[in-house]
Design an enzyme around this catalytic site. Structure first.
Site: not given
Length: 247
Positions: A127-129
């Protein structure tokens, strides 16, 4: 209570991430304890290792309830990436036994292992982006190798969650199993590896990793550079505050 448990039995080392009340989410103490346990494995006579999580999850990623530490972030990020370096540097083959959530850094911990077994209902995601962050743990290098560059971009850019069964279809994990069979299978695989001559298993691991790791350090350095840019952005501050305000 330590955030990591370590045991050695009959040539098999087991490391348990042990923050079950927080789904084994990553904080600095867990990273330190995990690195200490990996050092213990390196010095032991173990011939194989299993990495697993206590409670309902393998590792739910970074603990977003914790505030971002002040000061220079590079030492902390380098320390986090040392988990990948240490896992891949062990002479012992390492099996990840993934159940529940393997999100962000949790998925990256798994990818740092040599083999990955997952419960069919495990949940993998990057989920970083969506949070305004950069990937770490060599995901930029290892994920495309496992699932291919197009699928890797899809997983990173969309941030969608995939089950253990789907992860197996994609090539992200070696096998997807009923949750009740996960640890027994991981220990069975570890036992089968431990039964082989240790030097041969180490050389096989080293030979297979040699081509991958020739570019691994460059990937880790680029990830840190991007993380330093994104970590203190307004978008990250907003997403972190939204997470902390959840009830």
């Amino acid at each position: 209570m330590s955030t990591v448990d370590y045991a050695l039995d009959d040539g098999i080392a087991i490391i348990w991430l042990n923050r079950p009340e927080r789904l084994n989410a990553v904080v600095a103490e867990l990273v330190d304890d995990l690195l200490e346990a990996l050092d213990a494995v390196a010095k032991s006579d173990a011939r194989a290792m299993v990495l697993a999580g206590r409670g309902r999850a393998f590792c739910a990623g970074h603990d977003l309830k914790e505030p971002t530490p002040e000061g220079d972030s590079r030492p902390r990020l380098d320390r986090l990436q040392d988990v990948t370096r240490r896992l891949r540097g062990l002479r012992q083959p390492v099996i990840a036994a993934v159940h529940g959530y393997a999100i962000g850094a949790g998925a990256e911990f798994a990818m740092g292992c040599d083999l990955i077994l997952a419960a069919e209902d495990a949940v993998f995601a990057f989920p970083e982006v969506s949070l305004g962050l950069s990937v770490t743990g060599a995901a930029s290098r290892l994920l495309p190798l496992l699932v291919g560059p197009l699928k890797a971009k899809e997983l990173l850019l969309l941030g969608e969650r995939v089950s253990g069964a789907k992860a197996h279809e994609l090539g992200l994990v070696n096998a997807a199993l009923p949750a009740d069979d996960l640890m027994d299978t991981a220990l069975d695989w570890a036992g089968r590896i431990a039964a082989h001559p240790a030097a041969a298993a180490t050389m096989a691991k080293r030979a297979l990793d040699s081509g991958i790791d020739s570019s691994l350090d460059a990937a880790l350095e680029l990830e840190v550079s991007h993380a330093l840019i994104t970590e203190h952005s307004a978008e990250v501050a907003a997403s972190a505050e939204a997470f902390r305000s959840r009830t």
